[in-house]
Design an enzyme around this catalytic site. Sequence first.
Site, PDB file in Angstrom:
ATOM      1  N   HIS A   1       0.884  -1.203  -0.049  1.00 48.62           N
ATOM      2  CA  HIS A   1      -0.047  -0.013  -0.014  1.00 48.62           C
ATOM      3  C   HIS A   1       0.671   1.390   0.065  1.00 48.62           C
ATOM      4  CE1 HIS A   1      -3.564   2.401   1.169  1.00 48.62           C
ATOM      5  NE2 HIS A   1      -2.723   3.240   1.707  1.00 48.62           N
ATOM      6  N   GLU A   2       1.862   1.253   0.871  1.00 45.39           N
ATOM      7  CA  GLU A   2       2.647   2.487   1.057  1.00 45.39           C
ATOM      8  C   GLU A   2       3.508   2.681  -0.151  1.00 45.39           C
ATOM      9  OE1 GLU A   2       1.664   4.647   3.053  1.00 45.39           O
ATOM     10  OE2 GLU A   2       0.525   3.415   4.417  1.00 45.39           O
TER      11      GLU A   2
ATOM     12  N   GLU B   1      -4.735   7.927  -3.252  1.00 45.89           N
ATOM     13  CA  GLU B   1      -5.071   6.373  -2.578  1.00 45.89           C
ATOM     14  C   GLU B   1      -5.566   5.582  -3.740  1.00 45.89           C
ATOM     15  OE1 GLU B   1      -4.823   5.558   0.270  1.00 45.89           O
ATOM     16  OE2 GLU B   1      -4.316   7.304   1.391  1.00 45.89           O
TER      17      GLU B   1
ATOM     18  N   HIS C   1       1.795   4.466  -2.965  1.00 47.58           N
ATOM     19  CA  HIS C   1       1.998   5.936  -2.687  1.00 47.58           C
ATOM     20  C   HIS C   1       3.252   6.505  -3.003  1.00 47.58           C
ATOM     21  CE1 HIS C   1      -1.729   7.053  -0.546  1.00 47.58           C
ATOM     22  NE2 HIS C   1      -1.469   6.018   0.224  1.00 47.58           N
TER      23      HIS C   1
END
Length: 503
Positions: free
Chosen positions: A269-270, A299, A273
């Site tokens: 997830h990170e 997101e 980003h």
Amino acid sequence: MEKTYTLDKALEELKELQLKLAAYEHAAGLLQYDGATTAPSETADNRAVSLSVLSGEIYRLSTSDETADLLEYLDSVKESLSEKEKRIVYLMLKDIRNMKKIPIDEYIAYEELVVKADAVWHKAKEASDFEMFRPYLEKIFETTKRFALYIEPDKDPYDHCLSDYEEGLTKKTLDVFFEKLRSEIVPLLKKISAVPQVDDSIRFGNFPEDKQEELSYYLMETMGLDLSHVGLSTTEHPFTTSLGSHLDERITTHYFTDDFVCSMYSVIHEGGHALYDTGSDDDLAYTVLDGGTSMSIHESQSRFYENIIGRSEEFCTFIFPKLCELFQKEMEGKTAHDLYIAVNKAQPSLIRTEADELTYSLHVMIRYELEKRIFSGELEVKDLPKEWNRLYKEYLGVDVPDDKHGVLQDSHWSGGLVGYFPSYALGNAYGAQFLAKMEKTVDVFGCIAKGDFKPINDWNRENIWKHGSLYTPARLLDRVLGEEFDTDYYIQYLKNKYNKIYF
């Protein structure tokens, strides 16, 4: 005496101004990053003093008469500016006009407040004691609302906060969006709840932190992250931050030795980003266009990599041999399909960051509803734990055992990120529509099966990442999709996936 500009001189001053602001923000970002990762527990007051000074300098530099005059001049000759220069001037003028409406002493006090609030939140969460954190949260909500009214006195203050993270976003839009999701998700969840639950035992066992860290770096390399520009650390609540520019990106994770899945998907997830940020064109570095255009678009990238890619059967099949290498005993007798089923188990849960794709938006809806009611005066901060627990029972059918697993689970409010949460749900929906568009030219799941992220990353870089904040979210969506945003793509994606898993 009024300063006389030439276009070339003004553009050079604009470049120097942004470089100086980036340097101050770099220093402030390092202090904040240190506080959330490796700083000793009793050093928050020290950082708060330094950050208040840096914030004051950023405020003065951003709102000085000299800066205002420079930007107003460039705005007056905007027909002579490039597209990027126009956007820079627009964004900086918007910020300066907004910041000038906030008294500097209140601005500095607020920056100091959120530093202290973050430190107290960590302690309060560990002690599961909302009352310890409540006074800080009351001040954060009160100040956020007051600042919103300073800036746009004729606008609903919560709409202002929402638009801070997604330009033009309103409660009216979100009410329709969430109602459509709720009308489709809740019936499917009830249908799934009526059949035997899938086995997720593969995720639990004994997973040493050093082995999980090795997995983290393997995941980052597989995703195509440049480890010479992207660092990894640990924290209570995972996050990603750019320090100075997209050339220095930091992601964090949190390891649980009894469950490797939590950290694995935090890293993915990170990492999503970080891919977006580091994918900005290099000529945007040290400008206000560096990085993503909105939180929802951001997101969309993190959730795209975490869920659409990371929780696909193709990715689970690809990553399984590495898991067998790192956790040989725990993986014995297990299969890649077992992993796929486990990481897509759909059931009501307490923790948003650990929620499955199907129930995730219900967690976001609860936070949205609470924020909205606090701003309208229908709910007081002191009543948040009780109302949080009631909504979790009503929406998800779960009993919240304590504040740590309830109202204190997220770090966002301690950092003043009021209005941020809806970005997650919108990002999920954007990602599903991006997938449909990408699949027209890229064999997405064929690439995932081979662990070849390059074609996927190239598509995202060309269509989304490289533009940074050059375009508004609405304009970027129009450029990428060639059609209006449609929630049905996300709903159909969820139905197809979960019907295949459960029925």
